[in-house]
Every structure is written in C-alpha cells, then in structure tokens.
Write a protein that holds these residues in place. Structure first.
Motif, PDB file in Angstrom:
ATOM      1  N   ILE A   1      22.899   9.609  -6.179  1.00  0.00           N
ATOM      2  CA  ILE A   1      22.716   9.487  -7.624  1.00  0.00           C
ATOM      3  C   ILE A   1      21.394  10.158  -7.960  1.00  0.00           C
ATOM      4  CG2 ILE A   1      22.334   7.873  -9.537  1.00  0.00           C
ATOM      5  CD1 ILE A   1      23.862   5.768  -7.919  1.00  0.00           C
ATOM      6  N   CYS A   2      21.395  10.942  -9.027  1.00  0.00           N
ATOM      7  CA  CYS A   2      20.161  11.648  -9.347  1.00  0.00           C
ATOM      8  C   CYS A   2      19.943  11.699 -10.850  1.00  0.00           C
ATOM      9  CB  CYS A   2      20.254  13.058  -8.780  1.00  0.00           C
ATOM     10  SG  CYS A   2      19.030  14.167  -9.448  1.00  0.00           S
ATOM     11  N   MET A   3      18.707  11.407 -11.279  1.00  0.00           N
ATOM     12  CA  MET A   3      18.293  11.591 -12.663  1.00  0.00           C
ATOM     13  C   MET A   3      17.440  12.861 -12.708  1.00  0.00           C
ATOM     14  SD  MET A   3      19.586   8.561 -12.656  1.00  0.00           S
ATOM     15  CE  MET A   3      18.603   7.774 -11.371  1.00  0.00           C
ATOM     16  N   ILE A   4      17.811  13.765 -13.564  1.00  0.00           N
ATOM     17  CA  ILE A   4      17.154  15.074 -13.593  1.00  0.00           C
ATOM     18  C   ILE A   4      17.210  15.616 -15.005  1.00  0.00           C
ATOM     19  CG2 ILE A   4      19.272  16.382 -13.048  1.00  0.00           C
ATOM     20  CD1 ILE A   4      17.476  18.085 -11.118  1.00  0.00           C
ATOM     21  N   SER A   5      16.262  16.502 -15.342  1.00  0.00           N
ATOM     22  CA  SER A   5      16.305  17.115 -16.670  1.00  0.00           C
ATOM     23  C   SER A   5      16.569  18.610 -16.533  1.00  0.00           C
ATOM     24  CB  SER A   5      14.982  16.899 -17.395  1.00  0.00           C
ATOM     25  OG  SER A   5      13.992  17.746 -16.851  1.00  0.00           O
ATOM     26  N   GLU A   6      16.938  19.222 -17.628  1.00  0.00           N
ATOM     27  CA  GLU A   6      17.183  20.660 -17.589  1.00  0.00           C
ATOM     28  C   GLU A   6      15.889  21.403 -17.262  1.00  0.00           C
ATOM     29  OE1 GLU A   6      16.430  19.116 -20.233  1.00  0.00           O
ATOM     30  OE2 GLU A   6      15.217  20.455 -21.474  1.00  0.00           O
TER      31      GLU A   6
ATOM     32  N   THR B   1      20.417  28.501 -24.231  1.00  0.00           N
ATOM     33  CA  THR B   1      19.041  28.349 -24.728  1.00  0.00           C
ATOM     34  C   THR B   1      18.850  26.986 -25.371  1.00  0.00           C
ATOM     35  OG1 THR B   1      19.740  29.402 -26.773  1.00  0.00           O
ATOM     36  CG2 THR B   1      18.675  30.811 -25.117  1.00  0.00           C
ATOM     37  N   ASP B   2      19.914  26.391 -25.783  1.00  0.00           N
ATOM     38  CA  ASP B   2      19.843  25.056 -26.379  1.00  0.00           C
ATOM     39  C   ASP B   2      19.715  24.026 -25.266  1.00  0.00           C
ATOM     40  OD1 ASP B   2      20.497  23.112 -28.687  1.00  0.00           O
ATOM     41  OD2 ASP B   2      21.976  22.614 -27.126  1.00  0.00           O
ATOM     42  N   ARG B   3      18.797  23.058 -25.439  1.00  0.00           N
ATOM     43  CA  ARG B   3      18.537  22.091 -24.371  1.00  0.00           C
ATOM     44  C   ARG B   3      19.783  21.298 -23.999  1.00  0.00           C
ATOM     45  NH1 ARG B   3      13.478  18.373 -25.292  1.00  0.00           N
ATOM     46  NH2 ARG B   3      14.072  17.798 -23.169  1.00  0.00           N
TER      47      ARG B   3
END
Lengths: 336, 336, 336, 336, 336, 336
Positions: free
Chosen positions: B195-200, B214-216
C-alpha cells in the motif's frame, strides 16, 4: 417605561464546557455556567429593564448556591426559587469546529431537585403575586410527569389571575416517547397561552396539522394565523434557521394584531447557538409589552436573537441600547 | 469486525504550541503533546477498532515517560517502544492567522533517541509477531542513515513474514540533500510495499517520471495505475490540496482492485493541518482491510482526513461512528 | 543598510483586554499590554532594523516600570522616557464577534503623567540629538492643551535641526469639541511635516477642503497631490478601509516624488484592528528612507498594515523578511 | 521482578476541582480527572511494574470515553471495564486553605452505570483469568445493594480460584444507615480476604470489638494481630493520621508473618489528601508480593503514602525508584 | 552613582516549567522563560543601575529571537550576543512539593549555538570595550572544550585590558568526569579572577585543599582568606545553605579588604531556588563597586539572595530600593 | 431570625491582581473583582441573612455595569447605587511571598464617580428608608472633601431617623495631610456613631489621647471603655494583629453592655489579608443585632475575621453555618 414584572418557570442546569475545540478526552479543564430556557428568556428581559423572577428548585448544597449566585449576575431575582432535593441537571458541551458538530452529554437530569419537585411545593399565592406575565417552555413539559403537572397547574392558575401566559413549544424529540404522547399536553398549553413560539415542524408533527405548502417559509405563513385563531392566541411567532458552513441564516415570523410579518433573512457567523431561541422569545414578549406592530416585533425579536449568537454563554446579555444601536447602524468595528 | 493488529515505525516528537495567535516572543505559555506520522496513523486506526503498536525509541527520562503516557491516551500500545538514549525531537508551533502562515521551529532532532537508534536494537521476532500490517513514512527514510537502514530492514523482514507493508512517501525536501539522494531509497520502499500514499509531485520529482498531463488531477489519475503496476502495489493513493484564505480544498485519489476512483472535492475551514495526511493513510488502510471498493475507500479516507482537520492535535481522534455519521448526514449543529 | 534613528512622541497606554469573546461582566481575567500610536510606529520600524526611541512620560511606580519593560520587548529604547507624575492612561477592550462590535472603555487619561507633562520637562538638546526622523500623531494633538503645545514645539525644533518630521492625522472626534477647534493645529502640523498620513475625510472635515469627486478612492487621488503641494510635503499617504462581515478590505494611496500610486485592494480576516494604521505609517516611513518609488512604498506599507492585522497586540511585530516573504509568495500553510 | 497481575473492583468517578482556593460561586473554571479507590490502588501498583486491570462499568458515552482514556494514562488496562448504563458518579472539590476545610459535593452517584450494574453482567471466567490478586474497598460495599452483592460474589469466586484477596475497610459513615447494617458485610469480606487495611476505629465501631487500650497507637497494636487471627488474614495493616495546621502526621502499622511493626511518624505538608490511603494499600500489597518483612512493608507503604500526599491528583504516580530514592536520601532540593 | 558597565559570558537556556505541582505526564501546559547564570547575575545588577551586556550566542531562529526579547525585559543589552548555529539548550522543570523534590530534565545542550561556538567568533576588541567588569561561571567551564577555551581566553584578555574579572565556581559534578579534570581549569580561572564565589566543598574537592575544621562554617572562615592569598583575589565569598521542610537557612561569608565577615543566618520559605546564588554574586559585585566593607557586602549580598528566593523566575528582579527597604524594615504585609 | 436591613456607604473599587507570585512586569494576565470597605462589610452580613444595600456611585459605562453585576454575586442589592460620572477607582495588587511584601498601586481614585459625587445627589428619603443600620468607614472620610461632607450628612440624618450608626475608623495615613486634619472629622463621626471599630493607635494618634499602658493589649483594654463613655457608644471594638513569617496572630477586643471582653489569640496562615477588618466589623454588627454578650460578640467577630483570611477575594463569603461549624469543631480535613 414602567417596570414590568415577568416570571418564568423552568429548570436551571449547570453547563460544563470544554474550552477551545478540544474534546473531553483531550482536556483537563472545563468552563461552567448555569442556564436554562426560562433563565435565558428572563436574562434577556432583565437587560431590557424588566423585573424578572425565576420559579424553579435548586438543591440546598454548594452547587445550588453557586447557581443562585450566577443567576443574580444575569439580573434575575432568585427570591422565588425553592431550595431542597439533592441534585441539579448538568450537561457537558464540546464545541464543534467547521464541519464537526458540537456534542452535548447530559448527566441524570431526571433526579434533579427541579425534576423531582412536587406541585404541592409551589405556593401559587406567593409565586404569582405582582406579576404581569409568566413564561413556560416545552422542555419543562417533557422532563418528568410531576413537572408536566406543575407547568399546566401554574399556567392555568396564572391565566385565572389575569397574567399573560407565554409558551415556547421548544420540542425535544428525545424527551418524549412519541409525538402522540406530546400532543394533548401541547394542545393544553396552547389553549392556556396568550403568546406562543412555534415552528412549522411543531404544527405538522405535534399538532398533526396539514398544509398544502411545501416551502418552509410559506408553511410558517400559512400556520401562524391559523394557530392564533385555533387557540385564541394574541401572538404567534417562530423562526426558520438554515445552517451553512460559514454561518447561519435566520428569519423570523410573527402574527399579532391580525397581521402577519416576517423579518429579513440574516446571515451571520455563530459564537453560541444555545439560547438564541430564548432571545427571540424575549424579543417577542418585549414587542408585546411595548405594543409594537407585528413588523416591529419580528424585526426586534430576530435582531435580539441574531445578536445573542454573538455573545458568550447561553443567556442573552445585550441591553436595548446595544441591540437598537446595532439595528440602526451599519457594521461598526470598534466603539470607543 | 475481528481485531486487526497494525504496527507503525516512526519517531515520537514533542509538539510545543504557543496558545492563541501569539508568537514565541509574545507568550509565556506553551501547550504540549506528542505526535509523529506513525503515531497519527495508529491513533486513527485505534479509533477504528484496530490493535495498534508503535515501534520507536524514547529516552528513559521524564520526557520519555510523559510521551509514553500520552501515546496511551491515543489508544496505542507502548509495549514495543524501546527506551534509552538521551533526547527526543521537539518542535515549536506558532499558529498562523488568515494570511499569516504558521511557523514551525525544530530542536536538534538528529540527536534523538530514535534518530540515534541502531538496527541491532530492534528484535524482529518480537516486533513483528502477531501483526497484520506495518506502516512506514518517508520522514523516517530521511532523518538519519541508521534510521533509513532500520526502515528498509524492517520492511523487508515484514514482507518476508507475510505482513502487509504500507508506505507513505511524505517527502520533506529539507531533510534530503537532493531528489537524487532520495530516489533509490524510495524505489526500494515502493518495491517492498503493498500500500502506498504518493503524490503526483513525488512521481515527477523523486521517481523522475514524466507525464503529458499538466493538470494536477489528471497527473494523479495518470500516475497512480502506473505506479501500482511498476511496483506491484495493491493500493496506491494520494490527495490534492488547495489552500484558500477561507479554508482548504481536498480531493482524494485511490487506485486499487484495478480501479481508479476519486472523491468529491471538499472545501472546509481548518483547525489543525498537521496529521491530516496520516488520517488519510489510516482511512486507506481501513478500506484495504475492509475490502472496500476503490470508490468506497477514497470516500472514507478523504472524509477521515477532512474530519481530522477539525479536531485538536496532530493525531486523529474520531471513531468510525463519528466519521460515518458525518458522511451520511448533512451538517448538524449540536448533537444532544 | 545603515542604522537609521527614529523618534516618536506619544502616550503609552495600558490595554486591558477581556480574553475570548466574553464581556467585562462575564469574565474575571484580563490580558494586558502597553501600546500607543507612537509605540506602534516605532515597534514596526524597530523590526525593520531602525534604532527607535520613544519620547514620552510614565509614572515612577510599578505600572510605569511594567510599561518600560514591555516597551523593551518591542525593541524600543526607553532612554528618553521621562518618569514622574502619578498615573497612566488605560483602556479596557472587549472583543466583538461577527456582527457585534468591539467595545473600548477608557479610564481618566487626562490625568496621566503624559497628559499632565509640561513643555519645560522636555530637553530638546537631549531628545533630538542623533536622530533622523521624529513621528507625531493627531491623538497627541488632541489630549490636553499642554501636550498639544509640546507637539508643536518639538516638531518645530526638530524641523529646525534638520530632522524629517512625520505626522499621522489620526483624527479622533471624541477628543475635540469641533473640527474648527482642530483646524489650526492640524494646519500647523502639516506645515511642519515632511511626511503625512491623512484620509480624504480629514481633508474634507478638518481642512475644510472641497472636491468634486464623490467616490472615496477618487477623492484620495484628488486630495493627496494637492495636500503635498499646499503644505510642501515630500510624502502624503492614506488608506481606505471597508468593513465586511467576513473581513476587511484595505487599499493604500501614496503621493511622493511627484507620483501618485495606489496598492491593490486586499481582503482579509482580522485578528487585531488596533495599530494597523501605525503599521502603515511605519511602512511609508521605511519607503521614504529606502528611497522607494511611490508604488513600491504603497505596496510595502499596505502589506505591512495587512500583515499587522494578523498578529496579536496593537504593535506590529513582523520583520522585513517576514513581510517580504509574504508579499512575494502565494499563501503558505506552514513554514517548517 | 516477574510481572504480577493485579485486579481491582471499584467505581470510577469524575472529580471536578475548582482551581486555586476559590469556591464554586467564585470561579468559572474546573479541572477534572477520574479516580476511585480501586483506580488509585492500581495506579500505584502500575508504577511499581505490576500489570493492572480495573473491573468496573462506565457509560457508553463521551464521559465514559474520557474516563477510559484517563485510566490508560495511569497505566491501567481498561480491557475488563464494562460499558453501558447512562451515567457516572461525579464530585466537586473546593480546596480548603489553612483553617478552612475542603468541601466535597457529590452528584447522584447511585444512578451511575457502576452502581446500577448487575452481578449477571460480570463474567467471572473472563474477569478473574490470569490474575494473582484482586482488591476491594469498603466504599463498593456501601453504595448499592447490587454492588454489594457483586463485591462478595467476586471475592468468593476469586478466593476459590486461588487469587489473593485484598480488602480496604475504608468505612464511609454517610453511605450506611448504621454500623449494625455494615457489620455482617464487613465480617464476610474479612473472612474472604488475605490482606486487609483496617483502623482501630473500624474494629471498635464496625466489628464492635473492645480493647482496654485508650491510646490510638496501642489500640492498633492490640487489634491488628487479633484481627489477623480471627479472620485468618496473612496481612493486616492500618495508619493513624493526625491533622495539624502546618501539615499532617502519619504513622503506619502492619502485622504480617506473625510480626507487628510500625513505621516512624512522618510530619509533612499536604498537597492532596485524597488517595493517600490507597497508596498505603498499594504499598502493603507490594510488600506482600515482594515477601518483605512486616517492618520493611510498613516502612515502604507509609513512605508511598506520604509521597502520594505531595503529587497532584487522587491517584499515586510515583514509581519505585522515586519512592526508594526519597526513603534513602535526606531532603533534596532539585534533581538535575 | 555613576553608571558601571558589566559584562557576563554564559549560556542562555530556555526553561520550560510545568505549572502548579503537576508532572510532565499530568499536564498539557508549560510556562517558559530564558535564563542562565550570567543572565541572572546581570539581571540583578541591571536593577541596581548597572549597564549590563551579555556575551553569548543564540540561534538565528524564532527561539533565539524570543530569548533576545526576553533578555531585554530583564534590562540586559543584547548588542553583544552572536546569532547563528542551530539550537539552544532547554530544561524542563517540575516543581516539587514538601518532601518531593523538584525535577530538572535537560535537552541536548551540547549541540547548542553557544556550546558549539568557537573562540574565533568572539571579537575581543568589540566585546571588551568600555566595560569595568566581566563575570564568568563554572558551568561555562564545564559544558564543552571549546567554550572552556573561550572562557579562559576572554578572562585573560579582560585581565590584560584592566577589567575586573569575577568568577563563580558553581561546580556541577554531572558536567565533569572527575574533580581532577576540573582542577587545572578552576585554578587557571582563580588565578585570573579578582572576585570569586566559592564554597568550602569546592576548596576541598576541586582544589584538593585540606582543613582541620569539621564544621562547615568554620571551614568557610578558614578557607576564604587562604584562597584570597593563594590566588591574589580581592574578594572571596560564599554561602552555606541548609534545607529544611519549612524553608531554607542561608548564611553568607565574605573576605575582602583583609577582613572576614559573615551575615546572620536567614530562615525563609522558598518560591524559586534557581538563580539565588547568582543574586548573591551580583550582591558581592555591587559591594565591590560601592567600596562597601566586608560586613556591608555580605549583609547586602545575602539579603539580595534571600529576596531572590521570593520572586518568580530564575533571574533576580528586585531593585536596590526594594532590597534595602526590606533589610531596614521589619516584616511588612502590604505596601500601599 | 427576622431579616434586618443594613446599609453601607462607601466606594467600589476595581481590584486587578497579578496571578501567582509574579510582578506586573513579569505577567501578561490579571484577575479582577470589585471591592471596598462598605462592600466587604455588607458581603459578610449578606451571608448572615441580612438584607444589604450599598450607597455609592458608579460610572454609567461598561466598567460600572461589571461592578454592579459583581456586587450582586456578593448578595448586595444595587438598587441604591447612583450611576454617572466617568471613572471608577482601581488598584493593582502584586502578591508577596514569604519575606517579600505585597504591593498595591492605585490609579487616580480622586476623579472617580464616587469621589466626585455631590451631597445633593443623595436623596435621604430614598436611601435611608426601611433600614436598621448604616455603616461608614474612615476611608470615605478621607478621600475628598465632598465625600467627607456626604459621610457626615448621611450619618447625622440616619441618626435623626433612628438608624443605628456604625463607624470603622480605618485610618489611612497617606490619605490625610496630618492627624490634626483628621481629628475633628473623626470626633464628629464618633459622636454620631453607636458602634465603632477603633484601634489603640487611632486613640493615641487621631484622638490624641494618652494612656499609662505600654502594652498594646492593655492600651486597648484601657481605651475602649473610655471611648464608649466619651462618645456615648453602645459598642466599641478593635483587633490587634501581629505578623509573623508563618502566618498572622489576631486577637479581638469588644466593649459593650458595660463589659470588656477579649478573644483568644489565633495564629493562622493567610490567603487574603484585605477585607479581614471588614469581616470583623460585620461580626460585631451581627453580635449587636443578635444581642450577644461582649464575649460572644468578640468570639464570633474574630472567628469571622480569621475565616475571612482563608477565602479568596476581599469580601467575606462564609455564611453563619460555615463559621459556627468551624468555631465548634476542631480542624477538619475534608467535608464530604
């Protein structure tokens, strides 16, 4: 203005509030004060220059003493408060924040001195002497059978003696088994009352009335004159509240002197929600005494209620000058 | 629900907060509590009914004792916490107001018992027994080389023993010299995790991945499935936050069971920003255990995170009933 | 930046504030600090790196001692403060909430050491030595005849000695019998000043000037250059504030170097209203010293003022770095 | 030292204390915590390294949750606490000063979840598993008939299962109608107990025993061995307290292993009186487990009790190291 | 009295104190201030009218800023304080009560800006200009090798430039490995000093001197003249403290001008123990500057020290008038 | 006991107290309440069941409102209090500790509504109706010439109307230029009074009487009967106080019914010194109304005074039951 003498019958409860936005688990400190629906109505009227006396019962211990002292700070006379029994009702308040709602936890109120008090303890001749009006609230009608009996007996006796009787329906579902249980008691009180605070929900659910209107405001405007007629009430009033994340919306409705009037809709941030309905009731009673028009009454009563959302504590503490100044002026930052 | 046993590895820090909106210069008083990313994840899961144990190290002095006591108030078991070393990390928090941002000042964390602890002190057989899942956070990966080594060793051993491994990227630029330094360690942890929490942002900067979006939000939706595939992860989740003067906007994204889902965008005022990401992680883990769909998981995890912004302290303290009631209902003023 | 030495003449008052949103009736506790218009201007400039000294008088008792100590926390030198007389001015502050305005109640300020001080006590040679600028405020012009005399004498002497003279009109209607009484004194001060903070209302009411503009912003833009010319002022500046329920709007105007400039209009929630005008004055003085353009000056001064609304206490406490970081960046949540 | 597992049965009450020396009338603030005789005994033993579990019942509301959390800060396991019923007992504490005594005001405790709990709710197999000792207190014997029944049933079952039974007489006159009413219940508990805390007053009034001694200390020394013999008790212990204006005098007495021993008489100022008897009981139990001599036991138990007078809250919080260091050393000012 | 300029070299620490008598486990709140041995000596002298400047180093962050501000409230000039490095030393203080001693827990002081500062950072020409005296303390001699080097270098340079050098032995066993390690450094400082505060214990243990006296007071009277002679000191002073449950006993000893003098023995209750030795040192320095006799010096210095036990905070805050009034008068209840 | 109606004439002051033992320089917080000599006497009598009304004047602003509210908490009727003028007197209180005395700093009281009030504002017919006794205090005699005039006029008119007149000499040297100035006014009041509180110092210094006794107690016993005879007083009473470090000694003296009586000497620790003399006066008045003997009166009045030293605030708050319980019992720890 000649001094008017107003009575209210109702319980005094101790409010124990967790400071800030912490929960009972997170804190070690509570702020306390004493309030109640009757206390709040009288507190507001006291600031308007009325002579106010509470009819209630408090335990003859140090908590009861502290409550007596606190009531005097609100300007109430405590001369008619019975002392005895053992306990007082309490509630713990954890303030909500934003989308998180406030939480109220009660202690066993039914064993309180007030809720256990008996009709025989209340001496009508002493309690109802030299008074112009007596106010009741639907919560007293709900708590225990003996208090319910006292409410009706006091109201009937007051009416007989020529006092104006005021009644705020203030229906609390958790305190009744069903709407059916409540119906006859509410009808009894409405028939004894001269002034009544009621909502369109109360008319539909408790009185079991019907309306073709689906919009809440229109339901109010439909019901109030009919209630006035059905129960021979001089004044019938109510409010509609909407809750939004950035504050509440409040609008008032009053039917009196054969005229229906409603206030503008206020939108405002909220410091204290509890007691704002009692501030409205106090405003309506003041309009009645001052022989205001229905429009003047609803404007004043809603202003008093909105203002009461901005002051600390359950009980309204603003005087006439403060409310009127606010009604007349635009927003002022600092009064120096 | 059968009890699930969850572990987290991470530092316990003392938070010292100036009350009100004063600065350290203006005040003489601080409020303190103890928190940490692992602490927060476990605190949330503890309220959901999980058995939670923290793996950490605290000094064997009165500050360490106070931290141990505090962790128990959050519902965490402190049985696996090593004692020894000399210090604990601390941070001072000055709350911002409106356009003024909050300020955090750290003491020398690198000398803390935790940051100085050695792999040899951690007995795998004791620590990993009878557990279903272990959670790590990118901060532990950053603080000191020896803690970094412990993280990877614990994760590898946990994976070998069949525990589910959860990892929140939680990249803190100030704790790394460069993205390049971080890259191999993050890749290692992603390859060990389920399980992983990650952001762009993490995908772009740390993993050095590219996207045509390009949109987050679209970047999130592009990256999460790819990350799941690349590192063979069961669940990949993240949030996008926008900060406005009158509150935050938060939207969640979860890819699991081969399905991408996103929550609605919440807009809400903020009492506590710190720990809200950990509440999201806890929500995702709960969705995983409960075998929720990706949509149910993201809805629950974002609700848990939004709600955590409204409670005092870094650590989430709402239970399932409270969060679910809020999700189901419209806004409620007071719960009596 | 070489250190600049700035003086201000003005009263130090004790502020006694009811914590939270309670009234004086409801509380038992006050928070206190010491402030004043001159104090606030110097507090802001002190954080910008200026050497600041207050010219004032405080009683030689424990309240005066406490004030001296507090002023030092703001970074002010107290070396020029006279000690003697008997009292200091005080004001009680009850914070408003939402639609309820704040209330200020003064004690008898006119008997204060400062308001009773005599021109003869002020030794010009000592007070005005080694200084670049001296700041005055319209409140000092109003309080008592002897202080009014001191203001004009100090300003004239300072001008003679080559100091820059700064004057903030800061008209307080309650302290004057009429605009007519104030007019000659304000004209005198404007003729002595090099830098002046004034509003379009001051121009219309005190100076009795006329304008064809009806919009406040246009009145400002009309008046400022004319005032600069009429009184031979290097800098003329002012702000327009609008108060809304969810915050204030603030926009600044500066005429200097023959150029009129105005800032963007900020909309922001307010923690502290008092002292924000002094923060603007400090910003204008800093622009003057830094030889900024009128646009740079107004941008900086309004930013300093907006920021001062977000910090506790009357006196600005943000340094250049903090204000500039805020001006340059978008909103930041937490600075770690 | 191998971990010993100790149980206690007893009520958890909320203590609401007026801070400082103000009365309930004079204050607006309370500090709260949760305590109880069983809680206090376990709190002390928990710091001595024992595994401690409380057997009690708390309401399933936010007050009950807060109590659960607080008990964990004391080191108690809350795993055996039943949840349900509606209320918890509370008491308000106003601290005395000098010649003015402290005042305690109770709310209606008899309606509490604990006092209303029924024997059938207590599952002996679960509650008494894996335990070495169970402690009871005379207050539980007094509060309600059903709790009285539970006490005796639990004690009998515990004895049957081989647990050591500890009983602190702790007689509260207000909770009984007469000594006669109490006598058979106390005799029952003494016959079930292995360890007993009793005073010479209890022997005279409750047991209705006689002695030729008139001095309290001699009465103690006369009664304790006889009580041990009469009820077949391994340990019988008690204290004599004298109250003087500048502090208390405390002396302890223990009969065990056939030997009578008494401590020196301590004279000391008092921060907290409540819970000091429970600290003594905890000390006696520790002496029993450690197989100390009667002299060692009484010395340790009285030291633990004296020390508990100096720490905040009802529940003892000092660990062995702290108490032993104090016993060994002379007075130390500051421990750095 | 002409202004005398006094310097002190020493660390500034943050003190974080649990309010009331609670422990770190029991509280959520801390009161903080900033102190240090050098700070305290200067704080006392500042109230006596001296110009005081601290030589130290503080981190260039918000904690350092808060410390700077606090030092100014004590009347110290912060102009000579270096800024940089990362941390500041902190200690947590839990107040004892009666027989329970206070507890102090340190954070990692050795990494502080001060303890990590290097001799090269200290510009002798700037620091030692325009000063009459410089004070050192044995704690600085102990903390780190580089600070030890700075102490000796500053003392030597000060002596060379004609400043009076003051040294308070203030031996802290925990900061040294052995007395032997300390001996040469203490001998070095004594040889550089003109004024020295020392105890009979220091003479015996650090200097390894012998005496035939067994009574502490006689040892003092034996050692002080010999120390003066051995190290060519103008003033040698010390105190003997006895701690009793109801307060402390304090007696002072001064050898100067060839005369030995001792004060009466004071017995008094204690509010703050920390910093009382520094108040004594300040009193001795004042006696030296005022050319008092040894008897006048010891009487004044002990009075200043006793009085400092009664004021809040580590740093003495009483001025000459207050101390002298107390010395002259009998006990006064209230000064109106 | 039939209700007795008691009046008092006197100023209401705001007391602003630094919490704990900090000074005004060290704190940021004040606790406030409202008191005054007349307020205190009435507060005590109110708890004894008397109907009490204060004659005073308060400003018609929010401070005056807060004072009115506070007085009601003490049980006083505020119906006779004039409103108007601008200010109220205030004093700041810094609590002493041990050998450090408390410090009181006044604001400009002479400009207060009360001190500036004029005789013409006081309507004798309204104020003196339905009352049994009126109390005055020497402080009112001192503050301003117009208040002095009001005191004498009210006393004369009260005497004429048959009220008992009570006068507490309460001489404050700082408020008079000389004893000579005070003498005629004190003699006037003594000649109008029926009950008088006086000290042997007052007799010697103000009345300029002589005695051969040198011991204070004997002087009291010598003077009281002579004063009674000289001024035709029914009751003459006084106390002698000795201040020691560990508490005060207090002994009372009453001459009434032709009999001299004195109490035992109490030794006790002190929480609040201010107002204890007013508690004694209230006790003497109660003895007078109850027709107690001189011995009973002095025993009760001194007990009321000693007890008042142990309660928070200037104003006595103990009722008869509490005082009598304390007089009858030995020391009790906790009242449950």
């Amino acid at each position: 203005m000649p001094v008017r003498s107003v009575l209210a019958f109702g319980e005094v409860m101790m409010r124990l509030e967790v400071p800030g936005y912490a929960t009972l688990e997170q804190s070690r400190t509570l702020h306390y004060l004493f309030s109640g629906s009757g206390v709040n109505v009288l507190s507001g009227l006291s600031r308007f220059g009325y002579s106010t006396r509470l009819i209630s019962k408090l335990p003859a211990n140090r908590l009861g003493d502290a409550a007596m002292t606190y009531l005097r700070t609100l300007g109430l006379s405590t001369a008619l408060i019975l002392r005895g029994g053992e306990y007082m009702g309490m509630y713990f308040l954890e303030q909500g924040f934003g989308v998180r709602s406030s939480k109220v936890t009660y202690t066993n109120r039914k064993e309180s001195s007030f809720c256990q008090s008996q009709l025989e303890e209340y001496e009508m001749d002493v309690l109802l002497a030299d008074a112009n009006l007596i106010h009741f609230c639907g919560i007293s009608l709900a708590v225990t059978p003996n208090v319910r009996r006292i409410v009706v007996a006091l109201a009937a006796e007051a009416k007989k003696r020529g006092l104006t009787v005021s009644f705020d329906c203030n229906f609390r579902p958790k305190l009744w088994d069903s709407y059916e249980e409540a119906k006859p008691w509410y009808e009894k009180m409405l028939s004894l009352a001269d002034i009544c605070m009621i909502s369109e929900q109360d008319a539909i659910h408790i009185l079991n009335w019907e309306t073709e209107e689906t919009d809440r405001e229109k339901q109010m405007q439909d019901f109030l004159p009919k209630i006035s007629e059905a129960f021979n009430l001089s004044v019938v009033a109510g409010t509609i509240r909407e809750v939004a994340q950035d504050g509440h919306f409040l609008k008032g409705f009053v039917f009196m002197n054969g005229e229906m009037a409603c206030s503008k809709s206020y939108h405002f941030p909220v410091l204290e929600r509890i007691g704002a309905g009692d501030a409205f009731a106090g405003g309506v009673i003041h309009g009645f005494f001052e022989k205001m028009s229905s429009q003047e009454t609803v404007d004043f009563a809603v202003a008093a209620s909105v203002y009461a959302h901005t002051t600390y504590g359950d009980s309204p503490v603003a005087d006439l000058k403060e409310i009127e100044a606010w009604m007349e002026s635009s927003y002022r930052e600092i009064e120096r």
